[in-house]
Design a protein around this motif. Sequence first.
Motif, PDB file in Angstrom:
ATOM      1  N   TYR A  51       0.842  -1.192   0.000  1.00 24.19           N
ATOM      2  CA  TYR A  51       0.000   0.000   0.000  1.00 24.19           C
ATOM      3  C   TYR A  51       0.879   1.245   0.000  1.00 24.19           C
ATOM      4  O   TYR A  51       1.806   1.373   0.802  1.00 24.19           O
ATOM      5  CB  TYR A  51      -0.911   0.016   1.233  1.00 24.19           C
ATOM      6  N   LEU A  52       0.567   2.181  -0.907  1.00 26.76           N
ATOM      7  CA  LEU A  52       1.284   3.443  -1.009  1.00 26.76           C
ATOM      8  C   LEU A  52       0.360   4.591  -0.625  1.00 26.76           C
ATOM      9  O   LEU A  52      -0.858   4.515  -0.811  1.00 26.76           O
ATOM     10  CB  LEU A  52       1.793   3.672  -2.432  1.00 26.76           C
ATOM     11  N   SER A  53       0.952   5.675  -0.140  1.00 19.03           N
ATOM     12  CA  SER A  53       0.187   6.873   0.230  1.00 19.03           C
ATOM     13  C   SER A  53       0.006   7.767  -0.988  1.00 19.03           C
ATOM     14  O   SER A  53       0.977   8.204  -1.602  1.00 19.03           O
ATOM     15  CB  SER A  53       0.930   7.642   1.324  1.00 19.03           C
ATOM     16  N   GLY A  54      -1.252   8.075  -1.315  1.00 18.75           N
ATOM     17  CA  GLY A  54      -1.517   8.987  -2.418  1.00 18.75           C
ATOM     18  C   GLY A  54      -1.071  10.405  -2.138  1.00 18.75           C
ATOM     19  O   GLY A  54      -0.802  11.171  -3.054  1.00 18.75           O
ATOM     20  N   SER A  55      -0.986  10.785  -0.856  1.00 22.50           N
ATOM     21  CA  SER A  55      -0.507  12.124  -0.517  1.00 22.50           C
ATOM     22  C   SER A  55       0.978  12.262  -0.802  1.00 22.50           C
ATOM     23  O   SER A  55       1.453  13.314  -1.232  1.00 22.50           O
ATOM     24  CB  SER A  55      -0.769  12.430   0.961  1.00 22.50           C
ATOM     25  N   LEU A  56       1.741  11.191  -0.553  1.00 22.48           N
ATOM     26  CA  LEU A  56       3.187  11.238  -0.749  1.00 22.48           C
ATOM     27  C   LEU A  56       3.588  10.835  -2.161  1.00 22.48           C
ATOM     28  O   LEU A  56       4.556  11.358  -2.718  1.00 22.48           O
ATOM     29  CB  LEU A  56       3.878  10.327   0.265  1.00 22.48           C
ATOM     30  N   ALA A  57       2.873   9.888  -2.740  1.00 23.42           N
ATOM     31  CA  ALA A  57       3.186   9.397  -4.085  1.00 23.42           C
ATOM     32  C   ALA A  57       1.893   9.354  -4.891  1.00 23.42           C
ATOM     33  O   ALA A  57       1.235   8.311  -4.964  1.00 23.42           O
ATOM     34  CB  ALA A  57       3.825   8.015  -4.014  1.00 23.42           C
ATOM     35  N   PRO A  58       1.491  10.492  -5.494  1.00 23.94           N
ATOM     36  CA  PRO A  58       0.207  10.524  -6.215  1.00 23.94           C
ATOM     37  C   PRO A  58       0.101   9.497  -7.327  1.00 23.94           C
ATOM     38  O   PRO A  58      -1.003   9.084  -7.691  1.00 23.94           O
ATOM     39  CB  PRO A  58       0.165  11.951  -6.770  1.00 23.94           C
ATOM     40  N   ALA A  59       1.218   9.085  -7.885  1.00 23.38           N
ATOM     41  CA  ALA A  59       1.215   8.046  -8.909  1.00 23.38           C
ATOM     42  C   ALA A  59       2.330   7.064  -8.603  1.00 23.38           C
ATOM     43  O   ALA A  59       3.429   7.450  -8.195  1.00 23.38           O
ATOM     44  CB  ALA A  59       1.417   8.652 -10.299  1.00 23.38           C
ATOM     45  N   ALA A  60       2.068   5.772  -8.800  1.00 23.59           N
ATOM     46  CA  ALA A  60       3.073   4.749  -8.530  1.00 23.59           C
ATOM     47  C   ALA A  60       4.195   4.857  -9.557  1.00 23.59           C
ATOM     48  O   ALA A  60       3.940   4.881 -10.764  1.00 23.59           O
ATOM     49  CB  ALA A  60       2.440   3.370  -8.577  1.00 23.59           C
ATOM     50  N   PRO A  61       5.462   4.907  -9.117  1.00 21.55           N
ATOM     51  CA  PRO A  61       6.584   4.985 -10.050  1.00 21.55           C
ATOM     52  C   PRO A  61       6.806   3.640 -10.749  1.00 21.55           C
ATOM     53  O   PRO A  61       6.207   2.624 -10.368  1.00 21.55           O
ATOM     54  CB  PRO A  61       7.763   5.346  -9.145  1.00 21.55           C
ATOM     55  N   PRO A  62       7.640   3.611 -11.794  1.00 18.17           N
ATOM     56  CA  PRO A  62       7.931   2.334 -12.475  1.00 18.17           C
ATOM     57  C   PRO A  62       8.392   1.269 -11.496  1.00 18.17           C
ATOM     58  O   PRO A  62       9.187   1.517 -10.595  1.00 18.17           O
ATOM     59  CB  PRO A  62       9.054   2.726 -13.452  1.00 18.17           C
ATOM     60  N   GLY A  63       7.852   0.085 -11.678  1.00 12.67           N
ATOM     61  CA  GLY A  63       8.171  -1.025 -10.799  1.00 12.67           C
ATOM     62  C   GLY A  63       7.186  -1.202  -9.662  1.00 12.67           C
ATOM     63  O   GLY A  63       7.193  -2.233  -8.992  1.00 12.67           O
ATOM     64  N   TRP A  64       6.341  -0.201  -9.445  1.00 14.17           N
ATOM     65  CA  TRP A  64       5.385  -0.241  -8.343  1.00 14.17           C
ATOM     66  C   TRP A  64       3.937  -0.279  -8.844  1.00 14.17           C
ATOM     67  O   TRP A  64       3.005  -0.023  -8.091  1.00 14.17           O
ATOM     68  CB  TRP A  64       5.563   0.983  -7.444  1.00 14.17           C
ATOM     69  N   GLU A  65       3.766  -0.629 -10.108  1.00 18.81           N
ATOM     70  CA  GLU A  65       2.428  -0.533 -10.702  1.00 18.81           C
ATOM     71  C   GLU A  65       1.410  -1.454 -10.036  1.00 18.81           C
ATOM     72  O   GLU A  65       0.207  -1.177 -10.065  1.00 18.81           O
ATOM     73  CB  GLU A  65       2.502  -0.851 -12.206  1.00 18.81           C
ATOM     74  N   ARG A  66       1.850  -2.541  -9.439  1.00 20.85           N
ATOM     75  CA  ARG A  66       0.907  -3.481  -8.817  1.00 20.85           C
ATOM     76  C   ARG A  66       0.528  -3.059  -7.403  1.00 20.85           C
ATOM     77  O   ARG A  66      -0.295  -3.710  -6.760  1.00 20.85           O
ATOM     78  CB  ARG A  66       1.522  -4.883  -8.787  1.00 20.85           C
ATOM     79  N   SER A  67       1.125  -1.992  -6.918  1.00 20.64           N
ATOM     80  CA  SER A  67       0.818  -1.529  -5.564  1.00 20.64           C
ATOM     81  C   SER A  67      -0.588  -0.948  -5.509  1.00 20.64           C
ATOM     82  O   SER A  67      -1.171  -0.544  -6.520  1.00 20.64           O
ATOM     83  CB  SER A  67       1.841  -0.483  -5.132  1.00 20.64           C
ATOM     84  N   LEU A  68      -1.118  -0.896  -4.297  1.00 17.81           N
ATOM     85  CA  LEU A  68      -2.442  -0.321  -4.059  1.00 17.81           C
ATOM     86  C   LEU A  68      -2.259   1.093  -3.515  1.00 17.81           C
ATOM     87  O   LEU A  68      -1.555   1.303  -2.524  1.00 17.81           O
ATOM     88  CB  LEU A  68      -3.212  -1.172  -3.053  1.00 17.81           C
ATOM     89  N   LEU A  69      -2.896   2.052  -4.159  1.00 21.70           N
ATOM     90  CA  LEU A  69      -2.755   3.458  -3.787  1.00 21.70           C
ATOM     91  C   LEU A  69      -3.912   3.863  -2.879  1.00 21.70           C
ATOM     92  O   LEU A  69      -5.081   3.636  -3.200  1.00 21.70           O
ATOM     93  CB  LEU A  69      -2.734   4.326  -5.047  1.00 21.70           C
TER      94      LEU A  69
END
Length: 535
Positions: free
Chosen positions: A406-424
């Motif tokens: 799980y990634l924070s949308g406040s800190l990383a509005p879009a998943a960078p390359p390599g993180w596309e399968r992460s949940l925002l």
Amino acid sequence: MGILIARLAGAALLSAGWLLGPAAACAQVPVKAPAVAAAAAGERIYRSGVTRDGTAIRGVGANGIVLQGQEAACAQCHRPSGFGTAEGAFVVRPITANDLFQERAPVAASPRIAHQLGKPQRPPYDDASLARTLRSGVDMRGEALGALMPRYGLSAGELRDLSAYLHTLGAPPPEGVDDRDVHFATVIQPGVPASRRAALLAVFDAFIRDKNAAVRSEPARRSAGAMRMQRAYRRWVTHVWQLEGPPDGWGEQLERFYRAQPVFALVSGLGDQDWTPLHRFSERRRLPCILPQTLLPAAALPNRYTIYFSDGIILEAEGLARHLAGTLALGRVTQVYRGGDPLAEAAAAALRRALPSGRIELADQVLGDDPRPERRLGRQGDIATVVWLDGGQLASLSPAPEVPVYLSGSLAPAAPPGWERSLLVTRWDTGDAHERRVRRVRDWLRARAIPDGEEAVQVDALFALSMVGEAMMHMLDSFSREYLVELVEHNVNVTVLPSMYPHLSLGRDMRVAAHEVYVSGETEPVSASVAAAGP
């Protein structure tokens, strides 16, 4: 039902035509200045239902309901502004100084408008008649007040204190307003990227230009017809308060800005650092701060004057906690963040507080400043990984492929390359519904040749300005900072204007409007925190 009665029963001088409506509060006739100590004591009675010596006041309604202390305070129904409110069939009239103590002759540009404004429904009150009415429940015309209106057994000294405060309530125009202009400021914290700052100020410039261009024609429309709305024809003047240096110096900087030019309210604003110094300044100056764009609001502090969009990154953490508790089995979750990052540390602490104990174990993985970060995020045997890092920090790392990340949308509005399968995890939705909602703002920006970019800043800046604009329209020329906050509090619930957030709602005295987060891949939001009401 009991709560509704308790609120309405505090409606001093509720009915029987005791007062005129808010539009009548326009005559700014000077009143005799009361002693400062008496007015301060009267304010305690009005707002908190407590006398000078700390005794709770007591009121008894005609229906026998007994109220004490805060529940019996005038502000319970007449609101802190004194301009009253309405709830269902009950209308609580204003009790500002101009409503109570003035012979309100209509101020109009023509006999036609004077006729529409109406005539005073009663003579002005004085201290003696006000005391009789509060004690007996009978107004100056000999008519009984509403059944929900308490009769107060206040002493002569307490009545003098209350009257002294009511003589000040809404009587002088607040700082930041003069015969020609109303001043606003927007505050920008240090470290805000130039692109976000430029996006905010471009919206401000265009909105104020439109607003002031329209104001030029209002006096002519007033004299030509029956224009009651926007009778206070003031030019909007905005000021940019750019803060510098560490937060412990912001309070003095804000004071210097204010002393150089007082403002009526703070509108929008930008910053990803702790909003607490600005929050405390607003409370100290009794200065509305309307919908700042911040990831670290001071929502847990006593709050009368700041209305936040959301709890920022704390909302993401609380919503994620509820999501994890509802979707994961027993096990351990590791949250990853960089030490010394205030946003990430605040989010990590909030997730720890919000996760239910017993089902999920939460472990921390704190990254240092080593340019060669750990190769693996999380630990063997984890059931999920939560990452509180921004896009730049993520670029040099790789997610654990075998568990949900799980990634924070406040800190990383879009998943960078390599993180596309992460949940925002985000504070607003995406997809078609979002596109439809913000299309109107995009059209507005395009019509004014404002470049694309930093859309979240642009959308929410326009929303904040529009909320203040609507409130100023309904305020007519009854300038009151408390009334501005109350009108925004109400209008957020009913406006059709778009913001980045799909759902905004404020109850009475609530100061945080959004309480949902969205996890990518899910169509329904996760309900998170419910903001505490102000004092």
